[in-house]
Motif scaffolding. Structure first.
Motif, PDB file in Angstrom:
ATOM      1  N   ILE A  43      45.468  44.011  46.959  1.00  0.00           N
ATOM      2  CA  ILE A  43      44.415  44.737  45.976  1.00  0.00           C
ATOM      3  C   ILE A  43      43.913  42.958  46.179  1.00  0.00           C
ATOM      4  O   ILE A  43      42.350  42.976  46.268  1.00  0.00           O
ATOM      5  CB  ILE A  43      44.233  45.245  44.640  1.00  0.00           C
ATOM      6  N   LYS A  44      44.067  42.014  45.240  1.00  0.00           N
ATOM      7  CA  LYS A  44      43.383  40.515  45.198  1.00  0.00           C
ATOM      8  C   LYS A  44      42.695  40.346  46.425  1.00  0.00           C
ATOM      9  O   LYS A  44      41.085  39.423  46.623  1.00  0.00           O
ATOM     10  CB  LYS A  44      44.022  38.886  44.455  1.00  0.00           C
ATOM     11  N   TRP A 104      41.980  42.115  49.309  1.00  0.00           N
ATOM     12  CA  TRP A 104      41.537  43.219  49.423  1.00  0.00           C
ATOM     13  C   TRP A 104      40.111  42.188  49.027  1.00  0.00           C
ATOM     14  O   TRP A 104      39.148  42.787  50.106  1.00  0.00           O
ATOM     15  CB  TRP A 104      41.888  44.454  49.581  1.00  0.00           C
ATOM     16  N   LYS A 105      39.482  42.511  48.140  1.00  0.00           N
ATOM     17  CA  LYS A 105      38.435  41.931  47.051  1.00  0.00           C
ATOM     18  C   LYS A 105      38.076  40.658  47.581  1.00  0.00           C
ATOM     19  O   LYS A 105      36.808  41.008  48.010  1.00  0.00           O
ATOM     20  CB  LYS A 105      39.338  41.728  45.980  1.00  0.00           C
ATOM     21  N   PHE A 109      36.729  41.039  51.017  1.00  0.00           N
ATOM     22  CA  PHE A 109      35.539  42.520  51.381  1.00  0.00           C
ATOM     23  C   PHE A 109      33.942  41.545  50.736  1.00  0.00           C
ATOM     24  O   PHE A 109      32.903  41.641  51.484  1.00  0.00           O
ATOM     25  CB  PHE A 109      35.700  43.277  50.338  1.00  0.00           C
ATOM     26  N   LEU A 110      34.858  40.514  49.749  1.00  0.00           N
ATOM     27  CA  LEU A 110      33.801  39.405  49.353  1.00  0.00           C
ATOM     28  C   LEU A 110      32.593  38.510  50.317  1.00  0.00           C
ATOM     29  O   LEU A 110      31.676  38.217  50.582  1.00  0.00           O
ATOM     30  CB  LEU A 110      34.166  38.639  47.736  1.00  0.00           C
ATOM     31  N   ARG A 116      33.558  55.229  49.202  1.00  0.00           N
ATOM     32  CA  ARG A 116      33.641  55.049  48.136  1.00  0.00           C
ATOM     33  C   ARG A 116      33.303  55.197  47.325  1.00  0.00           C
ATOM     34  O   ARG A 116      33.489  55.383  46.096  1.00  0.00           O
ATOM     35  CB  ARG A 116      33.669  53.139  49.045  1.00  0.00           C
ATOM     36  N   ILE A 170      31.678  45.757  44.991  1.00  0.00           N
ATOM     37  CA  ILE A 170      32.918  45.296  44.171  1.00  0.00           C
ATOM     38  C   ILE A 170      33.143  44.917  42.680  1.00  0.00           C
ATOM     39  O   ILE A 170      33.957  45.150  42.260  1.00  0.00           O
ATOM     40  CB  ILE A 170      33.167  44.045  44.949  1.00  0.00           C
ATOM     41  N   GLY A 185      35.128  46.888  40.262  1.00  0.00           N
ATOM     42  CA  GLY A 185      35.852  45.563  39.352  1.00  0.00           C
ATOM     43  C   GLY A 185      35.807  46.281  37.281  1.00  0.00           C
ATOM     44  O   GLY A 185      36.691  46.246  36.788  1.00  0.00           O
ATOM     45  N   THR A 226      37.847  49.214  37.120  1.00  0.00           N
ATOM     46  CA  THR A 226      39.366  49.109  37.185  1.00  0.00           C
ATOM     47  C   THR A 226      39.876  48.543  35.381  1.00  0.00           C
ATOM     48  O   THR A 226      41.006  48.626  34.740  1.00  0.00           O
ATOM     49  CB  THR A 226      40.209  48.270  37.923  1.00  0.00           C
ATOM     50  N   VAL A 267      42.439  44.822  40.368  1.00  0.00           N
ATOM     51  CA  VAL A 267      41.193  44.010  40.691  1.00  0.00           C
ATOM     52  C   VAL A 267      40.736  42.626  40.636  1.00  0.00           C
ATOM     53  O   VAL A 267      39.857  42.096  41.912  1.00  0.00           O
ATOM     54  CB  VAL A 267      40.644  45.019  41.477  1.00  0.00           C
ATOM     55  N   GLU A 268      41.876  42.110  39.228  1.00  0.00           N
ATOM     56  CA  GLU A 268      40.280  41.012  38.683  1.00  0.00           C
ATOM     57  C   GLU A 268      41.256  39.384  39.381  1.00  0.00           C
ATOM     58  O   GLU A 268      42.366  40.214  40.552  1.00  0.00           O
ATOM     59  CB  GLU A 268      40.595  40.615  37.244  1.00  0.00           C
TER      60      GLU A 268
END
Length: 193
Positions: A5-6, A8-9, A12-13, A110, A169, A173, A176, A192-193
């Motif tokens: 997940i991290k 992915w984040k 994505f950023l 999403r 995003i 976050g 979450t 996702v942090e």
């Protein structure tokens, strides 16, 4: 899963940042950018095609005829891009319009995922995704617009897409964190942090 997940984040950023940069470049230098893209792709394809053809004939191992065909096709397309970039420039807005449309559809999914997770502000994400679908559809259904003006519009849309993705995003976050406070065990693996 947490590491996935991290990753992915982060990716994505990076994609959102790329949208912003590409949008600014397309907005500020539309004509030059389109020509440079054509020449760059043409050059890359010429080099790849020539290398594939040369490799086919110099290879001592059993070479595949498909590799030769692929090399010839890449070389021919590369030369075409270098000689006739205006043809590709006229098609480029449609390709970018499709890209914008697909990204808008992903943003729409999403938004519905945020609704499924009972996030109270999922409607904002839905509105942003619907707004991003409109320019993609506009580009596809009105390709007669001047290519340079259309490239500028697409640049503006890419900037919007980048900002919209960053906002999404941030909201995911935040959601979450809220879910983690309410249900620490169930949500912890998707942090996702």
């Amino acid at each position: 899963m947490k590491e996935t997940i991290k990753n992915w984040k982060v990716s994505f950023l990076l994609a959102a940042a790329l949208y912003l940069v590409l949008g600014l470049v397309l907005l500020l230098w539309p004509g030059t950018t389109a020509a440079v893209i054509c020449y760059a792709f043409g050059g890359i394809l010429v080099v790849y095609g020539a290398a594939a053809i040369l490799s086919f004939f110099l290879s001592r191992a059993a070479a595949f005829v498909f590799d030769l065909f692929l090399g010839i096709a890449a070389l021919a397309l590369g030369i075409f891009l270098l000689v006739r970039p205006q043809v590709i420039i006229s098609i480029l807005p449609i390709v970018l319009g499709l890209f914008i449309l697909v990204d808008g559809l992903l943003n729409l999914l999403r938004a519905f995922e945020l609704r499924r997770l009972e996030y109270q502000r999922w409607g904002v994400s839905l509105a942003l995704s619907l707004i991003s679908l409109a320019p993609g559809l506009g580009v596809l259904f009105h390709p007669y617009l001047a290519a340079e003006a259309l490239v500028m519009v697409i640049g503006g849309v890419f900037i919007y897409e980048g900002v919209s993705d960053i906002w999404t995003i941030f909201m995911v976050g935040r959601l979450t964190k809220e879910l983690r406070k309410r249900m620490p065990i169930e949500v912890d693996p998707i942090d996702v942090e």
